[in-house]
Write an enzyme that holds these catalytic residues in place. Sequence first.
Site, PDB file in Angstrom:
ATOM      1  N   GLY A 109      37.864  36.489 -12.070  1.00  0.00           N
ATOM      2  CA  GLY A 109      38.143  37.924 -11.966  1.00  0.00           C
ATOM      3  C   GLY A 109      37.816  38.458 -10.591  1.00  0.00           C
ATOM      4  O   GLY A 109      38.665  39.084  -9.928  1.00  0.00           O
ATOM      5  N   SER A 110      36.610  38.167 -10.114  1.00  0.00           N
ATOM      6  CA  SER A 110      36.220  38.717  -8.813  1.00  0.00           C
ATOM      7  C   SER A 110      36.976  38.032  -7.682  1.00  0.00           C
ATOM      8  O   SER A 110      37.297  38.662  -6.668  1.00  0.00           O
ATOM      9  CB  SER A 110      34.705  38.642  -8.605  1.00  0.00           C
ATOM     10  OG  SER A 110      34.226  37.374  -8.914  1.00  0.00           O
ATOM     11  N   ILE A 132      29.081  30.944 -15.700  1.00  0.00           N
ATOM     12  CA  ILE A 132      28.571  30.159 -16.831  1.00  0.00           C
ATOM     13  C   ILE A 132      29.693  29.878 -17.833  1.00  0.00           C
ATOM     14  O   ILE A 132      29.546  29.010 -18.678  1.00  0.00           O
ATOM     15  CB  ILE A 132      27.376  30.841 -17.539  1.00  0.00           C
ATOM     16  CG1 ILE A 132      27.786  32.143 -18.231  1.00  0.00           C
ATOM     17  CG2 ILE A 132      26.229  31.087 -16.562  1.00  0.00           C
ATOM     18  CD1 ILE A 132      26.765  32.630 -19.253  1.00  0.00           C
ATOM     19  N   ASP A 133      30.813  30.602 -17.739  1.00  0.00           N
ATOM     20  CA  ASP A 133      31.918  30.399 -18.694  1.00  0.00           C
ATOM     21  C   ASP A 133      32.696  29.111 -18.399  1.00  0.00           C
ATOM     22  O   ASP A 133      33.410  28.601 -19.278  1.00  0.00           O
ATOM     23  CB  ASP A 133      32.896  31.582 -18.637  1.00  0.00           C
ATOM     24  CG  ASP A 133      32.207  32.922 -18.869  1.00  0.00           C
ATOM     25  OD1 ASP A 133      31.130  32.930 -19.486  1.00  0.00           O
ATOM     26  OD2 ASP A 133      32.742  33.950 -18.422  1.00  0.00           O
ATOM     27  N   GLN A 280      21.148  33.444 -21.093  1.00  0.00           N
ATOM     28  CA  GLN A 280      22.022  32.334 -20.671  1.00  0.00           C
ATOM     29  C   GLN A 280      22.354  32.383 -19.184  1.00  0.00           C
ATOM     30  O   GLN A 280      22.815  31.410 -18.600  1.00  0.00           O
ATOM     31  CB  GLN A 280      23.336  32.367 -21.465  1.00  0.00           C
ATOM     32  CG  GLN A 280      23.142  32.140 -22.935  1.00  0.00           C
ATOM     33  CD  GLN A 280      24.304  32.660 -23.758  1.00  0.00           C
ATOM     34  OE1 GLN A 280      25.214  31.912 -24.085  1.00  0.00           O
ATOM     35  NE2 GLN A 280      24.296  33.937 -24.106  1.00  0.00           N
TER      36      GLN A 280
HETATM   37  O1  F6P Z   1      31.495  35.866 -17.129  1.00  0.00           O
HETATM   38  C1  F6P Z   1      30.140  35.617 -17.329  1.00  0.00           C
HETATM   39  C2  F6P Z   1      29.595  36.456 -18.443  1.00  0.00           C
HETATM   40  O2  F6P Z   1      28.219  36.130 -18.600  1.00  0.00           O
HETATM   41  C3  F6P Z   1      30.346  36.346 -19.759  1.00  0.00           C
HETATM   42  O3  F6P Z   1      30.040  35.159 -20.453  1.00  0.00           O
HETATM   43  C4  F6P Z   1      29.906  37.625 -20.439  1.00  0.00           C
HETATM   44  O4  F6P Z   1      30.877  38.058 -21.388  1.00  0.00           O
HETATM   45  C5  F6P Z   1      29.844  38.597 -19.296  1.00  0.00           C
HETATM   46  O5  F6P Z   1      29.654  37.833 -18.115  1.00  0.00           O
HETATM   47  C6  F6P Z   1      28.742  39.608 -19.405  1.00  0.00           C
HETATM   48  O6  F6P Z   1      28.857  40.463 -18.321  1.00  0.00           O
HETATM   49  P1  F6P Z   1      27.764  41.529 -17.922  1.00  0.00           P
HETATM   50  O7  F6P Z   1      26.657  40.824 -17.213  1.00  0.00           O
HETATM   51  O8  F6P Z   1      28.511  42.451 -17.037  1.00  0.00           O
HETATM   52  O9  F6P Z   1      27.279  42.157 -19.202  1.00  0.00           O
END
Ligand code: F6P
Length: 357
Positions: A109-110, A132-133, A280
């Site tokens: 995304g970024s 982490i995804d 996580q």
């Molecule tokens: O994309 C990484 C991630 O940790 C996803 O697994 C999770 O849905 C999202 O970011 C959470 O984002 P934020 O830190 O903005 O709540």
Amino acid sequence: MNKRIGILTSGGDCPGLNMAIRAVVSHATLTYDWDVVGIPYATQGLLECKATTLNLHGLDLHGIDPLLSMGGTILGSINKGDTLDQAEKILAGYQALNLDALIAIGGDGSLAILRELASQGHWNLVAIPKTIDNDVAFTERSIGFDTAVNTITDALNRLTFTAASHDRVMVVEVMGRTAGHLALQAGIAGGADIILIPEIPYSLSKICQHLKEMRDKWNRKFALIVVAEGTKTETGDISSYTDSLGEVRLRGIGQYITEQISACSNEQVDTRLTILGHVQRGGIPSAWDRIIAATFGKMAVDLVAQEKFDHMVTWSNGSVASISLEEVISQSPISVASQSGFVQTARALGIYVGESQ
Ligand code: F6P
């Protein structure tokens, strides 16, 4: 020729980012004698025209290298979607910082946003994948994934004993956005009995049947269920909420599965839910994340030296390579293939992973 290169971290943080920053500074200064500046809070730093000179001495603490084991990012990061509205100011900030190239560490995304800005501003952009995804296309590994898998595995190990002590079903909701890589790989490593991921539909009655068989056939009175946050309900609804900043966040599928399982059998099933959340994203980076981060950082600097811009470094077939960002962005995010090797491994271990077509 001396160069001045910028580095930033964008999107959600993860363990291993500091190691990548360290590797970029190290290789750029020791091998090429370039100057490296860190841009705080990604596009926010560009917008505000902020940069700090990074050198090896400044990153050390009395000769010790704390960045090896520090989670998060010393540069800070932002995870908001309205960046392109401010494009003009960001482009002006980049110009004012007088950079020869920019190394951006981000998820799909970024990186898509940064690439758009780079094409508008004619930036010399090189990207490093982190999330982490682990859903960035063309790279088998992104920085942060391995540590997150280890964190979830550790949580599952801990939950096993309390589950066994009380004959309970433990539902564990994990991150991953629309992809199930985290849930699937950590579920296998941590001894899950059921793994639910966005890519594979499941049947609640089959889940209940699986739990019953575990009890009746194998005398297993407890169970661990790992559910990825992007998994839909049985009827296909996404579980999410809108936060105070108006951003949609995935959350709630664990609660749904917990409630459905509690109701699914004639005998009462004692069920508890754990949402692992941002745990996580924290912790000490694993050895593998450090190695990947260092390798990616080194390669990114070499790509700048070769003027191979608009590219992202990748890990593929056991070695580091690179690919055009255009291709990465057009193919991301990468899902779990319903017949992937890990899905087959899980099934071979007797884990219920839903109903593949
Ligand atoms: O994309 C990484 C991630 O940790 C996803 O697994 C999770 O849905 C999202 O970011 C959470 O984002 P934020 O830190 O903005 O709540």
